[in-house]
Design an enzyme around this catalytic site. Structure first.
Site, PDB file in Angstrom:
ATOM      1  N   LYS A  54     -42.772  80.334  -0.008  1.00 20.02           N
ATOM      2  CA  LYS A  54     -43.167  80.881   1.301  1.00 20.02           C
ATOM      3  C   LYS A  54     -43.627  82.331   1.159  1.00 20.02           C
ATOM      4  O   LYS A  54     -44.597  82.743   1.791  1.00 20.02           O
ATOM      5  CB  LYS A  54     -41.998  80.783   2.286  1.00 20.02           C
ATOM      6  CG  LYS A  54     -41.660  79.348   2.703  1.00 20.02           C
ATOM      7  CD  LYS A  54     -40.369  79.295   3.523  1.00 20.02           C
ATOM      8  CE  LYS A  54     -39.928  77.871   3.816  1.00 20.02           C
ATOM      9  NZ  LYS A  54     -38.612  77.799   4.490  1.00 20.02           N
ATOM     10  N   GLN A  98     -33.164  81.229   5.676  1.00 21.83           N
ATOM     11  CA  GLN A  98     -33.272  79.945   4.970  1.00 21.83           C
ATOM     12  C   GLN A  98     -31.954  79.175   5.086  1.00 21.83           C
ATOM     13  O   GLN A  98     -30.878  79.717   4.841  1.00 21.83           O
ATOM     14  CB  GLN A  98     -33.640  80.202   3.495  1.00 21.83           C
ATOM     15  CG  GLN A  98     -33.919  78.954   2.688  1.00 21.83           C
ATOM     16  CD  GLN A  98     -35.191  78.210   3.101  1.00 21.83           C
ATOM     17  OE1 GLN A  98     -36.117  78.781   3.663  1.00 21.83           O
ATOM     18  NE2 GLN A  98     -35.229  76.927   2.845  1.00 21.83           N
ATOM     19  N   ASP A 121     -39.467  79.598  12.827  1.00 23.58           N
ATOM     20  CA  ASP A 121     -38.970  78.269  12.447  1.00 23.58           C
ATOM     21  C   ASP A 121     -38.888  77.342  13.667  1.00 23.58           C
ATOM     22  O   ASP A 121     -38.788  76.125  13.518  1.00 23.58           O
ATOM     23  CB  ASP A 121     -37.538  78.390  11.891  1.00 23.58           C
ATOM     24  CG  ASP A 121     -37.487  78.361  10.370  1.00 23.58           C
ATOM     25  OD1 ASP A 121     -38.353  77.728   9.759  1.00 23.58           O
ATOM     26  OD2 ASP A 121     -36.547  78.963   9.819  1.00 23.58           O
TER      27      ASP A 121
END
Ligand code: GUN
Length: 296
Positions: A54, A98, A121
């Site tokens: 990412k 994460q 997200d």
């Protein structure tokens, strides 16, 4: 007849190029750069790989990005303070913690501490709520990637029977909610099938578009499909393969050899849904940045 392959790698590349060009334009015309922060807790190998990928994608898109690494033993309060710091940082438009997090940390509490305007997200309950009632929001990356894959491969879900197999919070529930909205790129009749069904067959057989996100290797086979169906395989499973150098290979939740004989179009694994997730993360971050700039 063999199914058409939906090339997620190529479609993701297209989106990443669009994001990069728009970022260049914003930099040149308005002098600002989208910023994305990652928080990685502990040493989970898969998480480390994802965050590295990412971060690299951010660099290629021309974004500013920071990765904050915290030890697995970090107290929850230290993580909350770090989230608050990025929430208040004007150079950071998107913030991603994460997952999974170590067991002593309350994952939901951390998700809810992220500023919903920076929640690229799309995991914050405010953004999920906005999604369900059809308001503009950050759609979580994998479900948004599935919608883009369908549209960009010429498979508009409007009026189609979409069957989602799997009801996870990350894929099944949000993708079902995205595709049932009375909106462009959606407007499908959606059924969600899951482990509570005594028999999956009547559901899978009636799908014009079948989305499978169950996390079990090759459980959906060709004979379970309607002739000509569009099949989106979200699974990533390792299976033993002694002929491979690594001793394993990656397969989806769909048995590709039999499904591709019956389906009209199908995503491969790897190279289908997977690459779309990062592309949509970049797209969400660009959107977050543009929203902030529009309001100042
Ligand atoms: N872990 C696995 N997938 C994801 C994702 O899309 N976002 C975050 N934050 N963690 C993940």
């Amino acid at each position: 007849m063999a199914a058409k392959i939906i090339d997620g790698k190529a479609i993701a590349e297209q989106i990443r190029n669009e994001v990069r060009r728009e970022t260049e334009r914003l930099k040149a015309e308005r002098g600002f750069v989208p910023g994305l922060a990652f928080i990685l807790v502990g040493e989970n190998p898969a998480s480390q790989v994802y965050v590295r990928m990412k971060g690299k994608a951010c660099e290629e898109a021309g974004f500013h990005s920071i990765t904050e690494r915290l030890p697995a033993t970090v107290p929850e309060q230290v993580l909350l303070d770090k989230v608050a710091q990025f929430n208040n940082d004007p150079k950071i438009h998107g913030l991603l913690v994460q997952l999974p997090l170590p067991r002593h940390i309350n994952e939901q509490k951390i998700i809810e501490s992220i500023d919903p305007e920076k929640d690229v997200d799309g995991f914050h309950p405010i953004n999920i709520g906005r999604l369900v009632i059809g308001l503009d929001t950050f759609k979580s990356c994998t479900p948004a990637g599935i919608q883009e894959l369908l549209m960009r491969s010429g498979n508009d879900p409007s009026g189609k029977h979409v069957v989602v197999v799997g009801r996870s919070t990350i894929v099944g529930k949000p993708v079902a909610n995205i595709l049932l909205q009375k909106q462009a790129g959606a407007n499908a009749v959606v059924t969600v099938a899951h482990t509570g069904a005594t028999d999956l067959l009547p559901y899978t057989k009636s799908a014009d578009i079948l989305i499978v996100a169950v996390g079990k290797a090759e459980v959906i086979t060709g004979e379970m499909l309607k002739e000509g169906a569009v099949v989106i395989d979200v699974g990533i499973n390792r299976v033993e393969d002694l002929s491979a150098k690594s001793g394993y290979r990656i397969v989806g939740d769909v048995h590709f050899p039999s499904a591709s004989e019956v389906a009209g179009a199908i995503t491969p694994v790897p190279g289908g849904v997977g690459p779309m997730t990062i592309a949509m993360l970049l797209s969400n971050t660009l959107k977050a940045a543009k929203k902030v700039r529009a309001s100042v």
